[in-house]
Write a protein that holds these residues in place. Structure first.
Motif, short mmCIF file in Angstrom:
data_model
loop_
_atom_site.label_atom_id
_atom_site.label_comp_id
_atom_site.label_asym_id
_atom_site.label_seq_id
_atom_site.Cartn_x
_atom_site.Cartn_y
_atom_site.Cartn_z
N PHE A 199 1.44 4.14 -3.03
CA PHE A 199 1.05 5.52 -2.71
C PHE A 199 2.20 6.50 -2.87
O PHE A 199 2.02 7.61 -3.37
CB PHE A 199 0.52 5.54 -1.28
CG PHE A 199 -0.12 6.83 -0.87
CD1 PHE A 199 -1.01 7.51 -1.69
CD2 PHE A 199 0.15 7.38 0.39
CE1 PHE A 199 -1.61 8.69 -1.29
CE2 PHE A 199 -0.44 8.55 0.79
CZ PHE A 199 -1.33 9.22 -0.04
N ALA A 238 0.83 -1.21 0.00
CA ALA A 238 0.00 0.00 0.00
C ALA A 238 0.87 1.26 0.00
O ALA A 238 0.62 2.20 -0.76
CB ALA A 238 -0.92 -0.01 1.22
N PRO A 256 -2.61 6.80 5.47
CA PRO A 256 -3.43 7.18 4.31
C PRO A 256 -3.29 6.21 3.14
O PRO A 256 -4.24 6.02 2.38
CB PRO A 256 -2.92 8.58 3.93
CG PRO A 256 -1.59 8.70 4.58
CD PRO A 256 -1.66 7.88 5.82
N ALA A 257 -2.12 5.58 3.01
CA ALA A 257 -1.93 4.61 1.93
C ALA A 257 -2.87 3.43 2.09
O ALA A 257 -3.49 2.95 1.13
CB ALA A 257 -0.48 4.13 1.90
N ARG A 270 -6.43 3.70 0.93
CA ARG A 270 -6.74 3.54 -0.50
C ARG A 270 -7.13 2.12 -0.86
O ARG A 270 -7.64 1.87 -1.94
CB ARG A 270 -5.53 3.97 -1.36
CG ARG A 270 -5.09 5.41 -1.14
CD ARG A 270 -3.80 5.68 -1.89
NE ARG A 270 -4.03 5.82 -3.33
CZ ARG A 270 -3.16 5.44 -4.26
NH1 ARG A 270 -2.03 4.85 -3.90
NH2 ARG A 270 -3.42 5.62 -5.53
N ILE A 271 -6.86 1.16 0.03
CA ILE A 271 -7.12 -0.24 -0.33
C ILE A 271 -8.35 -0.81 0.37
O ILE A 271 -8.68 -1.98 0.20
CB ILE A 271 -5.89 -1.13 -0.03
CG1 ILE A 271 -5.56 -1.16 1.46
CG2 ILE A 271 -4.68 -0.66 -0.83
CD1 ILE A 271 -4.43 -2.11 1.84
#
Length: 495
Positions: free
Chosen positions: A274, A270, A338-339, A342-343
């Motif tokens: 990112f 992740a 935050p990465a 996204r998943i």
């Protein structure tokens, strides 16, 4: 999650409360319109929202004192709030209370290089302190991942850490003094610019007290000279067991890195997608190890760590060639939260601490729990001091998934305690871990802790509903007896 039942009588007094607050903080210092209260309904634990009666935004210590004095005299509950980045619900408002926001306390008051300290207001962001002194070769060591947004007052309230806490300590190790306002309106100064203060360590009591004892209005922190050199290593391993064992090897060899972080494969992938930091996406575990100090020492320690990693089967080794690359290595770790966002539609960030030797076993058990609960998990943590941050992946739009994620998280925290760890490393207890305090403390332990709160806040108006599973009235815990205006020990000073 359960919160105490709100008091309808307090809610019905909204107009009176708003008028009183506006008399203390005129102009735009009081927010009471429904649309204006929306940004204050939650904190970083964003799965829950509650609308406060009002939000007051003072600009001076005198205003804070007047607000607390009036609220204390009128039985109004107060929730202190910094940037609202708390991940344990520490700044979650109450529907029958007000929020006291410190965002306007945002000035650096003084930098004292001779005594290596800075005096700042609580609304100054963590990163802003380093930015204010870095041109003169100094920095502020504690560096939470949210350092661009989180404020120093909140850092003191939660005793925050960061990737450099292994060598340089948590907030408590870098705090010299603070000014706090008690619920009575009294302004108290604890500590100072010296490295030790006489008497009881009340500064230590306030640090990590999660807004239950007083409102912080000024902070004095230690600043450090920037090291001559810093070098980071990326070390990829074919298993989390090998990476965990390497962490123990590094510490056992007498090497104390400035930072020693670990990420598992979901977190690695992740973060790399990112940020593009050059992480090995096929590795099952990644260590980021930073050495700092004199240039010659960094080179020698870097070679020693590399040899230890290879002995444990590391199949990816990359050493930063310059400062820019070192910062890129850390950018992926700093952006891990935050990465991961996204998943998955949502994630639940946990915070527990275990003995380092238990890392492999605990991670294995977390993966077993993940399969059992049917929810994914990505692990990011401060491996050097055993502070875990499992990120539980779920979808709040799917009925029951939030509750499942919470049950998963609670089982992780119980596991941490069972292997000799603790419920929190840096995020605090708040409401998230409040009902788990009995896993770690006896009723006697909790009663002793609450007596401290009663000494500072006898009417239990500051941030109620946080930390304690059951908040007893102070009289039930045995308060000091006062007769004819005198205590049994009239010679002792009182707050």
């Amino acid at each position: 999650m359960r919160m105490p039942a709100p008091d309808p009588a307090l809610i019905a007094r909204k107009d009176e409360i708003v008028r009183a607050l506006k008399a203390i903080v005129p102009g735009e210092g009081v927010v009471s319109a429904p649309e204006g209260l929306v940004p204050f309904e939650s904190d970083g634990l964003s799965a829950y929202r509650q609308t406060p009666i009002a939000v007051v935004l003072p600009q001076t210590t005198a205003q804070v004192a007047d607000i607390l004095r009036w609220c204390g005299a009128n039985g109004v509950k107060v929730v202190p709030r910094g940037a609202g980045t708390s991940l344990s619900g520490g700044a979650l408002p109450l529907t029958d209370g007000i929020v006291l926001g410190l965002s306007k306390f945002n000035r650096i008051l003084e930098v004292d290089y001779e005594n290596r300290c800075a005096v700042v207001q609580p609304g100054v962001t963590n990163l802003a302190i380093t930015e204010a002194v870095q041109a003169d070769g100094f920095y502020y060591a504690p560096d939470p991942s949210s350092q661009i947004a989180c404020t120093i007052g909140g850092n003191v309230a939660e005793n925050s850490g960061g990737v450099h806490c292994l060598k340089y300590g948590l907030t408590t190790n870098n705090l010299l003094g603070c000014e706090i306002v008690l619920m009575s309106g009294e302004v108290v100064r604890l500590g100072g610019r010296g490295h030790d203060a006489a008497g009881y360590d009340l500064l230590g009591v306030v640090t990590g007290s999660e807004g239950l004892l007083g409102v912080i209005t000024e902070v004095t922190v230690r600043i450090l000279p920037k090291p001559e050199a810093a070098q980071a290593l990326l070390l990829g391993f074919p298993s989390v067991e090998a990476a965990g064992a390497c962490v123990g090897d590094i510490i056992a060899a007498g090497v104390i890195p400035a930072g020693l972080e670990m990420m598992d494969q979901p977190a690695i992938r992740a973060a790399e997608a990112f940020v593009g930091a050059g992480y090995p996406v096929d590795a099952q575990a990644l260590l980021i190890v930073e050495l700092d100090g004199p240039l010659a020492e960094c080179g020698e320690l870097s070679a020693q760590v590399e040899a230890l990693a290879l002995a444990r089967g590391a199949d990816f080794v990359r050493v930063s060639r310059d400062e820019a690359e070192r910062l890129v290595f850390w950018a992926g770790r700093k952006a891990a939260f935050p990465a991961v966002g996204r998943i998955a539609p949502d994630y639940y960030c946990m915070d527990g601490t275990i003995p380092r030797r238990q890392l492999p076993a605990v991670l294995t058990r977390i993966y077993e729990m993940s399969a059992s609960y049917g929810l994914g998990v990505a692990n990011v943590f401060h491996a050097g001091d055993g502070n875990l941050h499992p990120l539980i992946l779920y979808d709040a739009d799917q009925p029951g998934e939030l509750e499942t994620a919470e049950a998963f998280g609670a089982e992780i925290l119980k596991l941490c305690v069972s292997v000799g760890g603790v419920l929190t490393g840096e995020h605090g207890v708040g409401v998230e871990k409040r009902d788990l305090m009995g896993e770690m403390f006896t009723e006697t332990d909790l009663a002793c802790q609450q007596r401290v709160k009663c000494a500072f806040d006898p009417d239990l108006l500051l941030n109620p509903g946080k930390v304690f599973p059951t908040l007893h009235r102070c009289a039930e815990l045995g308060r000091v007896h006062v007769h004819a205006g005198r205590t049994a020990f009239p010679d002792l000073p009182r707050f």
